[in-house]
Design an enzyme around this catalytic site. Structure first.
Site, PDB file in Angstrom:
ATOM      1  N   GLY A   1       0.840  -1.200   0.000  1.00  0.00           N
ATOM      2  CA  GLY A   1       0.000   0.000   0.000  1.00  0.00           C
ATOM      3  C   GLY A   1       0.864   1.235   0.000  1.00  0.00           C
ATOM      4  O   GLY A   1       2.097   1.174   0.075  1.00  0.00           O
TER       5      GLY A   1
ATOM      6  N   GLY B   1       0.517   9.155   2.336  1.00  0.00           N
ATOM      7  CA  GLY B   1       1.091  10.468   2.124  1.00  0.00           C
ATOM      8  C   GLY B   1       2.578  10.553   2.402  1.00  0.00           C
ATOM      9  O   GLY B   1       3.268  11.440   1.907  1.00  0.00           O
ATOM     10  N   PHE B   2       3.107   9.609   3.219  1.00  0.00           N
ATOM     11  CA  PHE B   2       4.504   9.682   3.622  1.00  0.00           C
ATOM     12  C   PHE B   2       5.399   8.668   2.922  1.00  0.00           C
ATOM     13  O   PHE B   2       6.611   8.724   3.048  1.00  0.00           O
ATOM     14  CB  PHE B   2       4.625   9.491   5.136  1.00  0.00           C
ATOM     15  CG  PHE B   2       3.916  10.552   5.905  1.00  0.00           C
ATOM     16  CD1 PHE B   2       4.301  11.875   5.800  1.00  0.00           C
ATOM     17  CD2 PHE B   2       2.856  10.233   6.730  1.00  0.00           C
ATOM     18  CE1 PHE B   2       3.646  12.857   6.524  1.00  0.00           C
ATOM     19  CE2 PHE B   2       2.196  11.215   7.445  1.00  0.00           C
ATOM     20  CZ  PHE B   2       2.590  12.538   7.338  1.00  0.00           C
ATOM     21  N   GLY B   3       4.824   7.711   2.223  1.00  0.00           N
ATOM     22  CA  GLY B   3       5.657   6.733   1.549  1.00  0.00           C
ATOM     23  C   GLY B   3       4.884   5.477   1.196  1.00  0.00           C
ATOM     24  O   GLY B   3       3.660   5.421   1.292  1.00  0.00           O
TER      25      GLY B   3
ATOM     26  N   VAL C   1       4.571   1.058   1.403  1.00  0.00           N
ATOM     27  CA  VAL C   1       4.811  -0.088   2.278  1.00  0.00           C
ATOM     28  C   VAL C   1       4.982  -1.335   1.412  1.00  0.00           C
ATOM     29  O   VAL C   1       4.167  -1.595   0.513  1.00  0.00           O
ATOM     30  CB  VAL C   1       3.653  -0.303   3.277  1.00  0.00           C
ATOM     31  CG1 VAL C   1       3.924  -1.497   4.173  1.00  0.00           C
ATOM     32  CG2 VAL C   1       3.441   0.957   4.120  1.00  0.00           C
TER      33      VAL C   1
ATOM     34  N   ASP D   1      -4.787   9.998  13.625  1.00  0.00           N
ATOM     35  CA  ASP D   1      -5.091   9.525  12.270  1.00  0.00           C
ATOM     36  C   ASP D   1      -5.692   8.121  12.315  1.00  0.00           C
ATOM     37  O   ASP D   1      -5.313   7.252  11.532  1.00  0.00           O
ATOM     38  CB  ASP D   1      -3.828   9.541  11.402  1.00  0.00           C
ATOM     39  CG  ASP D   1      -4.165   9.484   9.904  1.00  0.00           C
ATOM     40  OD1 ASP D   1      -5.295   9.867   9.540  1.00  0.00           O
ATOM     41  OD2 ASP D   1      -3.314   9.036   9.118  1.00  0.00           O
TER      42      ASP D   1
END
Length: 625
Positions: free
Chosen positions: A376, A379-381, A383, A495
């Site tokens: 997946g 917003g940050f990177g 996986v 979040d």
């Protein structure tokens, strides 16, 4: 509740020293303990469900020498063993301690496969489940019989005191003590206890403060260059603040050596760095407040476990001591931009040391981070799934975006937060990797991925019936309760959403992604920010519109999965939610009519910008995996 445990037999005070199923009590009226044909010890309830078992020993009846299976024996040392007829122990409780170490037992660290034995405190005086505090080594040589280094494993053995009942115990408050039974008073006496009373408790002196125990009285002080945040007040809960603003381009004149100091918490461990490389690592990073260089060769004989520690945030839980029987190591910390500590390291320090899997290994295992291995993205990177590491473990690897400042904060948050948290409904951070501008986080792999896959995919909806969904709801609630109330730090996730609820092989939920989380101080009830982060649809209105967040912001996000909720004042605390879920007879409050929220205290510029952005909000669009 039924537990399998060991206690002293010949003293009036029932003292438990080991509990097998501490996190999985038997809830039926009876239980059964048996040795299987494969020489495993299995605890099951009256319905035949396995509650707890030993590791797979792979010893069949034919392998057991004379054809008999293993037998379970409780030795007079307090060690519970599975023993073959030839005398071989295929399993023993001393290798799996809970909160107590008995004489002859050992604490070990395997520095080749980066594993270690540790003891973990009870959650409360009457609840043996996993608590907040753990102990994996000790620097208290007074009661140690020997330290052994066999080239692969280092272990410490505690000696027996002739004619006395003694043990080490880590209690639910975080105190570790050496206890001796007194027949005269019929009580346990403590000949040693740490941290005890005073400012040695975790974070007692606040950020940039330290506990000084060199004198006759323990007292909080500020590091050099800092002053109490509350002026001349003796209340150090808010810690200390800088007298002068931090300058990025510092030189050697700003280096400050602090001898005899305990390294603060929340450090980032960087492996295979020399002293000089450690200093450069921090000097080139303007967000780095401090660095340290620790060397444990004085403790672990022939093995060099030198390491570089850096702090990109506040310095918490530092201290200064005299000899006190506590081991001293060489380390380095910095003042305005650079500085160093010569430190001591205490046995109950809970900092997690990462082995740092190499970037090359991760690149190879993911086929150069090919999209075919991607689980997946956010917003940050992205996986990725790493199939098999050298130890046979499957893991998930988050590769953070290189050009994102928020990504750096996300990485720091995950390392210093989730590595400290221990709960069955929180995902486990196993390791991290830093390679030049690459930052990667390694987590346990959860094969059923995220909850949104089941809720929003028509083909998968039927997989999770109501009992399973209810179990997921309770698990998430308990995880939030731990973050808000039961962990040693109050943590707001900020979040919480279905894609951040991961499911293990048994469909048990685990809260993940702590990159946006915030720690609250003891006196904080709510906070505000101009940089709103999170996911549209899961944000509480007062947070999305005004940047105000608290534990009830998470409650709102939790409520999005369950029911419609109104004003923050009407939202229950997670302790009440868990009580309502566990107690069918507990009265439920009548839901109130939802109200509308409107934005307040905005200046004209913010009003004009609010069409496209709210307070520099960083929002994530929902997308099913």
């Amino acid at each position: 509740m039924v537990y399998l445990g060991i206690w002293y037999n010949n003293i009036p005070d029932r003292t438990y020293v080991w509990v097998a199923n501490r996190d999985s009590p038997v809830t039926t009226r009876s239980a059964r303990l048996a040795v299987t044909n494969t020489s495993d010890l299995v605890l099951s309830d009256s319905k035949g469900r396995t509650i707890w078992s030993t590791a797979k020993n792979n010893v069949t009846v034919g392998d057991a020498g004379d054809g008999d299976r293993a037998t379970a024996v409780l030795l007079n040392t307090g060690n519970f063993v599975l023993r073959l007829p030839n005398g071989t122990h295929v399993w023993q409780s001393m290798d799996h301690p809970t909160d107590t170490i008995l004489p002859g037992f050992k604490l070990w660290t395997n520095y080749k496969n980066h594993t270690a034995a540790r003891i973990v405190a009870w959650k409360s005086p009457h609840d043996p489940s996993t608590g907040e505090f753990s102990l994996s080594a000790t620097g208290l040589t007074k009661y140690i019989s020997e330290i052994v280094d066999n080239g692969e494993e280092i272990y410490i053995i505690f000696k027996e005191v002739d004619g006395l009942l003694t043990h080490w115990k880590l209690d639910y408050t975080g105190n570790v003590s050496f206890r001796t039974w007194s027949n005269e008073s019929s009580t346990w006496s403590h000949s040693f206890e740490r941290p005890g009373h005073g400012c040695l408790h975790y974070g007692a002196c606040g950020p940039f403060g330290y506990c000084d125990i060199t004198g006759s009285v323990q007292e909080c002080k500020c590091l050099d260059g800092f002053e109490p945040s509350d002026g001349f007040s003796q209340d150090f809960s808010r810690g200390c603040r800088r007298k002068e603003a931090l300058k990025c381009n510092s030189d050697e004149g700003h280096i400050l050596t602090l001898p005899g100091m305990k390294v603060p918490d929340k450090f980032l461990y960087i492996r295979n760095k020399s002293f000089e490389e450690c200093a450069v690592e921090c000097s080139l990073n303007c967000s780095c407040n401090a660095y340290a260089y620790a060397n444990l060769t004085t403790i672990l004989s022939t093995v060099d476990l030198s390491r570089c520690l850096v702090w990109n945030g506040e310095l918490l839980d530092s201290g200064k001591a005299g000899d006190s029987g506590i081991l001293h190591n060489n380390a380095v910390l910095k003042k305005n931009k650079l500085g160093h500590f010569s430190t001591y390291h205490e046995s109950w320090d809970q900092n997690q040391e990462f082995s740092n899997i190499s970037f090359e290994d991760l690149t190879s295992a993911t086929n150069s981070f090919d999209d075919t291995n991607m689980l997946g993205k956010g917003g940050f990177g992205k996986v990725y799934k790493v199939g098999i590491l050298e130890d046979g473990m499957e893991v998930a690897v988050k590769r953070l975006n290189k050009d994102s400042e928020q990504g750096i904060e996300h990485f720091r948050n995950e390392v210093v937060l989730i590595a400290k948290l221990q709960h069955k409904n929180l995902v486990r951070l196993l390791d991290c990797c830093i390679h030049r501008d690459e930052k990667l986080l390694i987590y346990e792999y959860l094969p059923n991925k995220s909850l949104d896959k089941f809720l929003f995919d028509h083909a998968m909806k039927s997989v999770i019936d109501w009992p399973l969904r209810f179990n997921i709801i309770k698990g998430v609630a308990r995880g939030l309760l731990y973050l808000h109330q039961d962990s040693r730090m109050m943590i707001i996730h900020r979040d919480l959403k279905t894609s951040n609820i991961l499911l293990d092989a048994e469909m048990n939920p685990k809260i993940s992604d702590f990159g946006m989380a915030r720690i609250f101080g003891n006196r904080e009830q709510q906070a505000s920010t101009k940089r709103v982060v999170g996911t549209y649809g899961y944000m509480a209105p007062e947070y999305a519109m005004e940047g105000i967040f608290s534990v009830k912001s998470d409650t709102y996000s939790f409520g999005v999965l369950l029911l419609e909720i109104d004003s923050p004042n009407a939202r229950p605390k997670m302790s009440l939610v868990v009580s309502m879920l566990d107690n069918k007879d507990m009265p439920r409050p009548m839901p109130k009519q939802p109200i509308y929220f409107r934005q307040r205290n905005y200046d004209e510029e913010e009003r004009q910008c609010s069409v496209i952005s709210v307070n520099n909000a960083s929002l994530t669009v929902l997308e099913g995996r």
